[in-house]
Design an enzyme around this catalytic site. Sequence first.
Site, PDB file in Angstrom:
ATOM      1  N   THR A  68       1.783  10.406   3.265  1.00  0.00           N
ATOM      2  CA  THR A  68       0.312  11.064   3.045  1.00  0.00           C
ATOM      3  C   THR A  68      -0.963  10.403   3.644  1.00  0.00           C
ATOM      4  O   THR A  68      -1.939  11.958   3.590  1.00  0.00           O
ATOM      5  CB  THR A  68       0.029  10.430   1.482  1.00  0.00           C
ATOM      6  OG1 THR A  68       0.542   9.440   1.177  1.00  0.00           O
ATOM      7  CG2 THR A  68       1.296  10.896   0.913  1.00  0.00           C
ATOM      8  N   GLU A  81       0.583  -3.246   4.156  1.00  0.00           N
ATOM      9  CA  GLU A  81      -0.720  -2.421   4.880  1.00  0.00           C
ATOM     10  C   GLU A  81      -1.180  -1.576   6.116  1.00  0.00           C
ATOM     11  O   GLU A  81      -0.933  -1.955   7.145  1.00  0.00           O
ATOM     12  CB  GLU A  81      -2.062  -3.486   4.786  1.00  0.00           C
ATOM     13  CG  GLU A  81      -2.536  -3.026   3.117  1.00  0.00           C
ATOM     14  CD  GLU A  81      -3.615  -1.541   2.878  1.00  0.00           C
ATOM     15  OE1 GLU A  81      -3.520  -1.034   4.037  1.00  0.00           O
ATOM     16  OE2 GLU A  81      -3.943  -0.836   2.047  1.00  0.00           O
ATOM     17  N   ASP A  82      -1.464  -0.616   6.018  1.00  0.00           N
ATOM     18  CA  ASP A  82      -1.366   0.542   7.257  1.00  0.00           C
ATOM     19  C   ASP A  82      -3.208   0.069   7.839  1.00  0.00           C
ATOM     20  O   ASP A  82      -3.030   0.521   8.670  1.00  0.00           O
ATOM     21  CB  ASP A  82      -0.672   1.859   7.320  1.00  0.00           C
ATOM     22  CG  ASP A  82      -2.000   2.808   6.097  1.00  0.00           C
ATOM     23  OD1 ASP A  82      -2.443   2.106   5.555  1.00  0.00           O
ATOM     24  OD2 ASP A  82      -1.815   4.179   6.594  1.00  0.00           O
ATOM     25  N   LYS A  93     -10.716  -2.110  -0.955  1.00  0.00           N
ATOM     26  CA  LYS A  93     -10.356  -2.405  -0.466  1.00  0.00           C
ATOM     27  C   LYS A  93     -11.838  -2.070   0.207  1.00  0.00           C
ATOM     28  O   LYS A  93     -11.813  -1.206   0.565  1.00  0.00           O
ATOM     29  CB  LYS A  93      -8.835  -1.926   0.137  1.00  0.00           C
ATOM     30  CG  LYS A  93      -8.166  -1.938  -0.871  1.00  0.00           C
ATOM     31  CD  LYS A  93      -6.839  -1.145   0.277  1.00  0.00           C
ATOM     32  CE  LYS A  93      -5.205  -1.129  -0.631  1.00  0.00           C
ATOM     33  NZ  LYS A  93      -4.462  -0.709  -0.431  1.00  0.00           N
ATOM     34  N   LYS A 150      -8.618   5.135   5.838  1.00  0.00           N
ATOM     35  CA  LYS A 150      -7.717   5.031   5.061  1.00  0.00           C
ATOM     36  C   LYS A 150      -8.288   3.441   4.046  1.00  0.00           C
ATOM     37  O   LYS A 150      -9.047   2.645   4.390  1.00  0.00           O
ATOM     38  CB  LYS A 150      -6.987   4.001   6.162  1.00  0.00           C
ATOM     39  CG  LYS A 150      -6.234   5.408   6.907  1.00  0.00           C
ATOM     40  CD  LYS A 150      -5.442   5.227   8.191  1.00  0.00           C
ATOM     41  CE  LYS A 150      -4.549   6.426   8.762  1.00  0.00           C
ATOM     42  NZ  LYS A 150      -3.454   5.741   9.905  1.00  0.00           N
ATOM     43  N   ASP A 154       0.692  -0.731  -0.286  1.00  0.00           N
ATOM     44  CA  ASP A 154       0.315   0.394  -0.614  1.00  0.00           C
ATOM     45  C   ASP A 154       0.759   1.516   0.479  1.00  0.00           C
ATOM     46  O   ASP A 154       1.844   1.108   0.297  1.00  0.00           O
ATOM     47  CB  ASP A 154      -0.931  -0.179   1.613  1.00  0.00           C
ATOM     48  CG  ASP A 154      -1.668   1.101   1.623  1.00  0.00           C
ATOM     49  OD1 ASP A 154      -2.460   1.313   0.480  1.00  0.00           O
ATOM     50  OD2 ASP A 154      -2.188   1.459   2.376  1.00  0.00           O
ATOM     51  N   LEU A 155       0.703   2.511  -0.071  1.00  0.00           N
ATOM     52  CA  LEU A 155       1.544   3.711  -0.382  1.00  0.00           C
ATOM     53  C   LEU A 155       1.264   4.128   0.529  1.00  0.00           C
ATOM     54  O   LEU A 155       1.901   4.721   1.715  1.00  0.00           O
ATOM     55  CB  LEU A 155       0.782   4.020  -1.994  1.00  0.00           C
ATOM     56  CG  LEU A 155       1.470   5.769  -1.752  1.00  0.00           C
ATOM     57  CD1 LEU A 155       3.525   4.825  -2.451  1.00  0.00           C
ATOM     58  CD2 LEU A 155       1.109   6.389  -3.429  1.00  0.00           C
ATOM     59  N   ASP A 156      -0.381   4.975   0.336  1.00  0.00           N
ATOM     60  CA  ASP A 156      -0.546   5.862   2.063  1.00  0.00           C
ATOM     61  C   ASP A 156      -0.471   5.573   3.697  1.00  0.00           C
ATOM     62  O   ASP A 156      -1.257   4.719   4.102  1.00  0.00           O
ATOM     63  CB  ASP A 156      -1.832   6.978   1.464  1.00  0.00           C
ATOM     64  CG  ASP A 156      -2.252   7.350   0.406  1.00  0.00           C
ATOM     65  OD1 ASP A 156      -1.058   8.064  -0.125  1.00  0.00           O
ATOM     66  OD2 ASP A 156      -3.212   7.278  -0.548  1.00  0.00           O
ATOM     67  N   SER A 159      -3.123   0.386  -4.156  1.00  0.00           N
ATOM     68  CA  SER A 159      -3.434   1.183  -4.066  1.00  0.00           C
ATOM     69  C   SER A 159      -4.731   1.981  -4.402  1.00  0.00           C
ATOM     70  O   SER A 159      -5.042   1.755  -5.152  1.00  0.00           O
ATOM     71  CB  SER A 159      -2.095   2.538  -3.524  1.00  0.00           C
ATOM     72  OG  SER A 159      -3.099   4.303  -3.720  1.00  0.00           O
ATOM     73  N   ALA A 160      -5.165   2.434  -3.241  1.00  0.00           N
ATOM     74  CA  ALA A 160      -6.567   2.727  -4.039  1.00  0.00           C
ATOM     75  C   ALA A 160      -6.802   4.419  -4.665  1.00  0.00           C
ATOM     76  O   ALA A 160      -7.698   5.230  -4.980  1.00  0.00           O
ATOM     77  CB  ALA A 160      -7.707   3.046  -2.114  1.00  0.00           C
TER      78      ALA A 160
HETATM   79  C1  BG6 Z   1      -5.589   5.182  -0.117  1.00  0.00           C
HETATM   80  C2  BG6 Z   1      -6.273   6.387   1.722  1.00  0.00           C
HETATM   81  O1  BG6 Z   1      -4.395   5.015  -0.313  1.00  0.00           O
HETATM   82  O2  BG6 Z   1      -6.523   6.261  -1.189  1.00  0.00           O
HETATM   83  C3  BG6 Z   1      -7.361   7.102   1.416  1.00  0.00           C
HETATM   84  O3  BG6 Z   1      -5.783   5.330   2.483  1.00  0.00           O
HETATM   85  C4  BG6 Z   1      -7.443   7.383   0.356  1.00  0.00           C
HETATM   86  O4  BG6 Z   1      -7.252   7.585   2.380  1.00  0.00           O
HETATM   87  C5  BG6 Z   1      -7.778   6.771  -0.874  1.00  0.00           C
HETATM   88  O5  BG6 Z   1      -8.936   8.267   0.501  1.00  0.00           O
HETATM   89  C6  BG6 Z   1      -7.733   7.731  -2.682  1.00  0.00           C
HETATM   90  O6  BG6 Z   1      -6.993   8.820  -2.753  1.00  0.00           O
HETATM   91  P1  BG6 Z   1      -7.140   9.390  -3.751  1.00  0.00           P
HETATM   92  O7  BG6 Z   1      -5.782  10.136  -3.821  1.00  0.00           O
HETATM   93  O8  BG6 Z   1      -7.330   9.185  -4.674  1.00  0.00           O
HETATM   94  O9  BG6 Z   1      -7.894  10.757  -2.704  1.00  0.00           O
HETATM   95 MG    MG Z   2      -3.113   3.289   3.620  1.00  0.00          MG
END
Ligand code: BG6
Ligand code: MG
Length: 216
Positions: free
Chosen positions: A18, A170-171, A146, A46, A10-12, A115-116
Amino acid sequence: MSEIKACIFDLDGVIVDTAVYHYKAWKRLANELDFDFTEEANEKLKGISRKESLALILSWGGVDKTDAEKEELARRKNNWYVDMITAMTPAEILPGALEFLQALRQSGYKIALGSASKNAGIILDKVGLTSYFDAIVDGNLVTVSKPDPQVFLKGAEMLRVEPAACVVFEDAVAGVESALAGGMKVVGIGSRETLGGANLIISGLHEMNLETLKKL
Ligand code: BG6
Ligand code: MG
């Protein structure tokens, strides 16, 4: 038991912090709408998409909006978020992330991003990590969020590695559930109370190494 061949990150909140920027931008939006939400409530945001996050936040504030207004609110939040991430530098890579990615590469493990976020590409570029990933699955490629396992299954498929031979980092609660639903091992980054289902819980990638990975 399959031998581990790939890691999906996962990224964020795992590679970069972030998650804090998402929180700040959503909080600013909620405050402009005259309500607030706690860091505890933020845990639920998240790992889930921008659209779903907004729907949850509006429900917490008891605020009703039309689809067009929701689109405008999501756009506003994203603009603040993008302002923050475009100023990112490699110094914002979380402790141990670069070292672990380098160790994986040197030992021949495959690496994917799961990542989402639709902003994942910008972030990886800003922090200089794009070249570490053999496959990048982000919010532009997935159709369900997810805890559905789609994002990680797509990553495994692109790497040509079976799910049972993948470890996900993953966090987010939703992300841990997603990886488990996909039949993968999962390392939770955070606390045991929130990420209970993970195979291993660490506080950050600085606690991770190849030996620990092999024992999963
Ligand atoms: C996920 C985050 O990685 O991305 C979420 O954990 C976030 O908090 C989601 O809503 C979507 O991100 P973005 O950058 O497309 O708004
Ligand atoms: Mg995350």
